[in-house]
Design an enzyme around this catalytic site. Structure first.
Site, PDB file in Angstrom:
ATOM      1  N   GLY A  34      18.150  36.125  44.733  1.00 19.22           N
ATOM      2  CA  GLY A  34      18.948  36.919  45.650  1.00 19.22           C
ATOM      3  C   GLY A  34      18.376  37.076  47.038  1.00 19.22           C
ATOM      4  O   GLY A  34      19.078  37.516  47.953  1.00 19.22           O
ATOM      5  N   CYS A 244      49.635  28.149  33.257  1.00 20.44           N
ATOM      6  CA  CYS A 244      49.637  27.019  34.185  1.00 20.44           C
ATOM      7  C   CYS A 244      50.865  26.152  33.939  1.00 20.44           C
ATOM      8  O   CYS A 244      51.165  25.791  32.791  1.00 20.44           O
ATOM      9  CB  CYS A 244      48.365  26.200  34.017  1.00 20.44           C
ATOM     10  SG  CYS A 244      48.316  24.677  35.004  1.00 20.44           S
ATOM     11  N   CYS A 247      49.281  22.461  32.541  1.00 15.98           N
ATOM     12  CA  CYS A 247      48.596  22.309  31.250  1.00 15.98           C
ATOM     13  C   CYS A 247      48.916  23.425  30.268  1.00 15.98           C
ATOM     14  O   CYS A 247      48.525  23.364  29.107  1.00 15.98           O
ATOM     15  CB  CYS A 247      47.081  22.210  31.453  1.00 15.98           C
ATOM     16  SG  CYS A 247      46.303  23.765  31.991  1.00 15.98           S
ATOM     17  N   CYS A 269      46.542  25.966  37.507  1.00 18.22           N
ATOM     18  CA  CYS A 269      45.097  26.112  37.410  1.00 18.22           C
ATOM     19  C   CYS A 269      44.434  25.829  38.754  1.00 18.22           C
ATOM     20  O   CYS A 269      44.750  24.844  39.421  1.00 18.22           O
ATOM     21  CB  CYS A 269      44.524  25.154  36.370  1.00 18.22           C
ATOM     22  SG  CYS A 269      44.817  25.625  34.657  1.00 18.22           S
ATOM     23  N   CYS A 275      42.012  21.251  34.532  1.00 23.11           N
ATOM     24  CA  CYS A 275      43.445  21.204  34.242  1.00 23.11           C
ATOM     25  C   CYS A 275      43.861  19.798  33.805  1.00 23.11           C
ATOM     26  O   CYS A 275      44.632  19.631  32.853  1.00 23.11           O
ATOM     27  CB  CYS A 275      44.239  21.632  35.469  1.00 23.11           C
ATOM     28  SG  CYS A 275      46.023  21.719  35.217  1.00 23.11           S
TER      29      CYS A 275
END
Length: 286
Positions: A34, A244, A247, A269, A275
């Site tokens: 971080g 979606c 798919c 997607c 996808c």
């Protein structure tokens, strides 16, 4: 192969000294999860703000054995993704893929692939604004002091003000999180849906901000905690009742789109590579 490429330009475009400097900064970033490590961001053949930080990380790490995937908002075929892939391949000749499971190195803008990152994979983020305290403090010197003292009261106050005004935290993408219980970091403008994927993940996540000249990292198996109050817990986006159009997926991050002809709303997607694999699996089952 490298000797042949050096006739026109150095392997992976950057000179060896630049790559070593970026790798040293990367190692320090990995050692302190971080923490934003400054580096001498180089001039690249793309404009600053179009992914130069992520591209420099990719070019400093890539080798002949690697297989590269580049996505922009989850899309493998956007202008930004295609341009970066062409540049990297032209100066390395590495393999290119749209399958995140085949890739060893993935460069992304604002999304994390749906398939979890493995221990042998590296995910490189293109980061526009690496400083999470910039929303509450404009001066770089002051933000460094606040990080050093772990004084994050300003950002907590910002979250509280959101709740008072809107009844919830209004931050969507780039939601601030705490790495290894020490530094608050900006996870790049990924949606909240993707943020839990950083927590205790198997793979290495690297963040490069070329314009701001910063590199930071989330190493494997690191605690990543989104900032939230006990009575207002962190929540991700939901797509209840949506699927979606291509798919049929109901368990992935979906983009809301509109048909240009009819104006009808539909969902698709965001991760186009995943996808496509789901579509192929559906076809195989028929």
């Amino acid at each position: 192969m490298q000797a042949k490429l050096k006739q026109t330009y150095n392997y992976a475009f950057l000179d060896e000294g630049s790559k070593k400097e970026i790798r040293r900064a990367t190692l320090k970033a990995v050692a302190i999860p971080g923490y934003q490590v400054p580096f001498a961001s180089r001039e690249m053949p793309i404009g600053r703000g179009w992914g130069t930080g992520g591209l420099q990380l990719t070019l400093s790490l890539i080798g002949d054995h690697d297989c590269l995937k580049v996505i922009d908002q989850g899309n493998d075929d956007s202008v930004n993704a295609i341009s970066i892939k062409k540049l990297v391949q032209s100066c390395t000749q590495v393999k290119i893929t749209t399958d995140s499971e085949r890739a060893t190195l993935i460069q992304t803008r604002h999304r994390i692939p749906e398939v979890p990152i493995r221990a042998d994979q590296i995910l490189v983020f293109q980061v526009p604004l690496p400083e999470p305290l910039r929303m509450v403090e404009a001066k770089e010197r002051k933000t460094k002091q606040l990080h050093a003292e772990m004084d994050y009261s300003g950002i907590w106050l910002r979250l509280y003000e959101d709740i008072v005004k809107w009844g919830k935290v209004s931050i969507g993408a780039d939601y601030p999180a705490l790495a290894h219980k020490r530094y608050i970091f900006a996870p790049s403008p990924i949606p909240r849906y993707d943020l839990p994927k950083l927590h205790q993940a198997d793979g290495l996540f690297l963040f490069g901000a070329g314009r701001e000249k910063k590199i930071y990292a989330i190493p494997p198996h690191t605690d990543v905690e989104p900032l939230a109050f006990e009575d207002y817990p962190f929540e991700v986006e939901h797509f209840d009742g949506c699927s979606c159009r291509r798919c049929g997926s109901t368990d992935t991050f979906l983009d809301e789109l509109y048909d240009e002809t009819s104006g009808e709303k539909f969902y698709q997607c965001s991760d186009t590579g995943n996808c496509q694999k789901r579509q192929e699996m559906r076809q195989a089952d028929l």
